[in-house]
Design a protein around this motif. Sequence first.
Motif, PDB file in Angstrom:
ATOM      1  N   THR A  80      22.724  -4.644  -5.940  1.00 10.63           N
ATOM      2  CA  THR A  80      21.924  -3.617  -5.273  1.00 10.63           C
ATOM      3  C   THR A  80      20.703  -3.245  -6.097  1.00 10.63           C
ATOM      4  O   THR A  80      19.579  -3.162  -5.575  1.00 10.63           O
ATOM      5  N   LEU A  81      20.904  -3.001  -7.380  1.00  9.15           N
ATOM      6  CA  LEU A  81      19.799  -2.570  -8.237  1.00  9.15           C
ATOM      7  C   LEU A  81      18.780  -3.695  -8.445  1.00  9.15           C
ATOM      8  O   LEU A  81      17.567  -3.447  -8.426  1.00  9.15           O
ATOM      9  N   ILE A  82      19.255  -4.913  -8.634  1.00 13.65           N
ATOM     10  CA  ILE A  82      18.337  -6.037  -8.877  1.00 13.65           C
ATOM     11  C   ILE A  82      17.466  -6.296  -7.655  1.00 13.65           C
ATOM     12  O   ILE A  82      16.237  -6.393  -7.752  1.00 13.65           O
ATOM     13  N   THR A  83      18.092  -6.410  -6.485  1.00 14.26           N
ATOM     14  CA  THR A  83      17.309  -6.689  -5.274  1.00 14.26           C
ATOM     15  C   THR A  83      16.322  -5.568  -4.977  1.00 14.26           C
ATOM     16  O   THR A  83      15.173  -5.825  -4.619  1.00 14.26           O
ATOM     17  N   SER A  84      16.755  -4.325  -5.139  1.00 15.83           N
ATOM     18  CA  SER A  84      15.900  -3.188  -4.796  1.00 15.83           C
ATOM     19  C   SER A  84      14.712  -3.065  -5.741  1.00 15.83           C
ATOM     20  O   SER A  84      13.564  -2.935  -5.303  1.00 15.83           O
ATOM     21  N   PHE A  85      14.976  -3.115  -7.042  1.00 18.32           N
ATOM     22  CA  PHE A  85      13.896  -2.874  -7.996  1.00 18.32           C
ATOM     23  C   PHE A  85      12.940  -4.054  -8.104  1.00 18.32           C
ATOM     24  O   PHE A  85      11.731  -3.863  -8.282  1.00 18.32           O
ATOM     25  N   VAL A  86      13.446  -5.279  -7.990  1.00 18.50           N
ATOM     26  CA  VAL A  86      12.548  -6.436  -8.011  1.00 18.50           C
ATOM     27  C   VAL A  86      11.678  -6.453  -6.755  1.00 18.50           C
ATOM     28  O   VAL A  86      10.465  -6.724  -6.823  1.00 18.50           O
ATOM     29  N   ALA A  87      12.276  -6.147  -5.605  1.00 17.35           N
ATOM     30  CA  ALA A  87      11.491  -6.056  -4.368  1.00 17.35           C
ATOM     31  C   ALA A  87      10.439  -4.958  -4.474  1.00 17.35           C
ATOM     32  O   ALA A  87       9.299  -5.127  -4.023  1.00 17.35           O
ATOM     33  N   LEU A  88      10.803  -3.839  -5.086  1.00 16.46           N
ATOM     34  CA  LEU A  88       9.842  -2.745  -5.268  1.00 16.46           C
ATOM     35  C   LEU A  88       8.720  -3.164  -6.211  1.00 16.46           C
ATOM     36  O   LEU A  88       7.545  -2.851  -5.973  1.00 16.46           O
ATOM     37  N   LEU A  89       9.065  -3.882  -7.270  1.00 11.70           N
ATOM     38  CA  LEU A  89       8.071  -4.340  -8.236  1.00 11.70           C
ATOM     39  C   LEU A  89       7.053  -5.270  -7.587  1.00 11.70           C
ATOM     40  O   LEU A  89       5.860  -5.255  -7.934  1.00 11.70           O
ATOM     41  N   ILE A  90       7.487  -6.074  -6.631  1.00 11.98           N
ATOM     42  CA  ILE A  90       6.579  -6.998  -5.954  1.00 11.98           C
ATOM     43  C   ILE A  90       5.776  -6.286  -4.866  1.00 11.98           C
ATOM     44  O   ILE A  90       4.579  -6.529  -4.690  1.00 11.98           O
ATOM     45  N   SER A  91       6.432  -5.388  -4.139  1.00 11.48           N
ATOM     46  CA  SER A  91       5.795  -4.790  -2.966  1.00 11.48           C
ATOM     47  C   SER A  91       4.773  -3.717  -3.304  1.00 11.48           C
ATOM     48  O   SER A  91       3.792  -3.551  -2.560  1.00 11.48           O
ATOM     49  N   VAL A  92       4.974  -2.975  -4.385  1.00  9.16           N
ATOM     50  CA  VAL A  92       4.066  -1.853  -4.691  1.00  9.16           C
ATOM     51  C   VAL A  92       2.624  -2.314  -4.913  1.00  9.16           C
ATOM     52  O   VAL A  92       1.693  -1.730  -4.331  1.00  9.16           O
ATOM     53  N   PRO A  93       2.350  -3.334  -5.735  1.00  7.79           N
ATOM     54  CA  PRO A  93       0.948  -3.773  -5.869  1.00  7.79           C
ATOM     55  C   PRO A  93       0.347  -4.248  -4.542  1.00  7.79           C
ATOM     56  O   PRO A  93      -0.821  -3.952  -4.252  1.00  7.79           O
ATOM     57  N   LEU A  94       1.139  -4.954  -3.734  1.00  7.71           N
ATOM     58  CA  LEU A  94       0.641  -5.411  -2.437  1.00  7.71           C
ATOM     59  C   LEU A  94       0.354  -4.234  -1.511  1.00  7.71           C
ATOM     60  O   LEU A  94      -0.686  -4.196  -0.829  1.00  7.71           O
ATOM     61  N   ALA A  95       1.253  -3.270  -1.485  1.00 12.51           N
ATOM     62  CA  ALA A  95       1.073  -2.111  -0.621  1.00 12.51           C
ATOM     63  C   ALA A  95      -0.114  -1.270  -1.063  1.00 12.51           C
ATOM     64  O   ALA A  95      -0.907  -0.791  -0.238  1.00 12.51           O
ATOM     65  N   LEU A  96      -0.254  -1.085  -2.374  1.00 11.93           N
ATOM     66  CA  LEU A  96      -1.360  -0.280  -2.891  1.00 11.93           C
ATOM     67  C   LEU A  96      -2.700  -0.965  -2.628  1.00 11.93           C
ATOM     68  O   LEU A  96      -3.694  -0.308  -2.270  1.00 11.93           O
ATOM     69  N   ALA A  97      -2.727  -2.291  -2.774  1.00 10.46           N
ATOM     70  CA  ALA A  97      -3.960  -3.033  -2.499  1.00 10.46           C
ATOM     71  C   ALA A  97      -4.352  -2.922  -1.026  1.00 10.46           C
ATOM     72  O   ALA A  97      -5.523  -2.710  -0.696  1.00 10.46           O
ATOM     73  N   SER A  98      -3.369  -3.040  -0.126  1.00 11.18           N
ATOM     74  CA  SER A  98      -3.680  -2.928   1.303  1.00 11.18           C
ATOM     75  C   SER A  98      -4.127  -1.522   1.663  1.00 11.18           C
ATOM     76  O   SER A  98      -5.028  -1.338   2.495  1.00 11.18           O
ATOM     77  N   ALA A  99      -3.524  -0.508   1.027  1.00  9.36           N
ATOM     78  CA  ALA A  99      -3.907   0.875   1.305  1.00  9.36           C
ATOM     79  C   ALA A  99      -5.338   1.154   0.844  1.00  9.36           C
ATOM     80  O   ALA A  99      -6.123   1.801   1.555  1.00  9.36           O
ATOM     81  N   ILE A 100      -5.700   0.666  -0.337  1.00  4.06           N
ATOM     82  CA  ILE A 100      -7.067   0.867  -0.844  1.00  4.06           C
ATOM     83  C   ILE A 100      -8.076   0.132   0.031  1.00  4.06           C
ATOM     84  O   ILE A 100      -9.147   0.660   0.342  1.00  4.06           O
ATOM     85  N   PHE A 101      -7.722  -1.077   0.452  1.00  2.00           N
ATOM     86  CA  PHE A 101      -8.631  -1.838   1.312  1.00  2.00           C
ATOM     87  C   PHE A 101      -8.875  -1.115   2.633  1.00  2.00           C
ATOM     88  O   PHE A 101     -10.019  -0.975   3.083  1.00  2.00           O
ATOM     89  N   VAL A 102      -7.789  -0.652   3.265  1.00  6.39           N
ATOM     90  CA  VAL A 102      -7.921   0.009   4.572  1.00  6.39           C
ATOM     91  C   VAL A 102      -8.679   1.329   4.448  1.00  6.39           C
ATOM     92  O   VAL A 102      -9.522   1.659   5.288  1.00  6.39           O
ATOM     93  N   ALA A 103      -8.386   2.099   3.386  1.00  7.98           N
ATOM     94  CA  ALA A 103      -8.961   3.436   3.269  1.00  7.98           C
ATOM     95  C   ALA A 103     -10.374   3.445   2.704  1.00  7.98           C
ATOM     96  O   ALA A 103     -11.161   4.342   3.021  1.00  7.98           O
TER      97      ALA A 103
END
Length: 331
Positions: A80-103
């Motif tokens: 549970t911890l490995i899948t969640s935190f590794v997925a979070l580590l990958i998704s946060v930069p992508l999500a932040l980049a898309s948010a900055i681009f859109v805004a």
Amino acid sequence: MTKILPASASRSANSRGDGVFRAILLGLSLIIIFVFLMSIFLLGKDSLPALNHFGFGFLTQTVWNPVTKQFGAAAMIAGTLITSFVALLISVPLALASAIFVAEYAPKWLANPVSYLVELLAAVPSVVYGLWSLFALKPIIQAFQTSLYLKYPNLVTTCSTLHNDHKNSLQCFFFPEAPVGLGLALAIIILTIMILPYTASVARDVIRLVPSDQREAMYALGATKWEVISRAILPYARAGITGGVILALGRALGETLAVAMVIGNVPELAKTIWGSTATMASMIANQFGDAQELLHRSSIVTLGLLLFFVSVIVNYSARMLIVRLTPKGIQ
């Protein structure tokens, strides 16, 4: 003619209305507290047989075998911890980049469709993600694993020997045990896609809410676009962005069906990044219906209790972190 009520009568009517509204709010709040306490009570009650039998060893043992009545949650907790935190580590930069681009960068005619598509990812049912990953992502991963087998035949023998001896190496950790496609890596990929819109949507909204004075002050000092974003916008919006990250983490910790369809559901620690393992949620989904024996059923419920407490701790920690990160002027 309109009848004018005395001021005292008007105040009395308003007071009664405020009292009724206050009572309704108090009742609804008490219902939430009652549901929370009853959840703990019922889960704890059904978990007692397993906790009394295994004690603290339930958290540290990795063996989960209904036939021999051995149940340990360590492998599922780790999964549970490995899948969640590794997925979070990958998704946060992508999500932040898309948010900055859109805004900040995208023109309005492009920003609105992109925002809609990102938010649409959160509305897709998890079973659809699971089916999509089985039909679209699994063959790609399986083909990649097969190519590794054909390219490095010597590693097949070496890593198989190490795994049989319950040993591992950094090289073998990234080498698949068998080209089956299912496993930890696929679960991380699908979780990354599923939690990305939560962080992206919240980050986009809080970036848009940053006062224009913040931007204008930086531009007046001769700052570039990136300097305005990195020094004026992101620091001001960091509390809201952190809230979105924690929301995504809570989603990842509790995701059940999509993960259960792709992770392999083997209740043991994954020997490689491609290996089969299980999470607490996926194990509950797969075995709760078949758990007829008391100790087995109690162990499954104990997994639910652990997941419940993990979620509470994550949300409480998020609240404390957001309070610390919120600028003092807007608390």
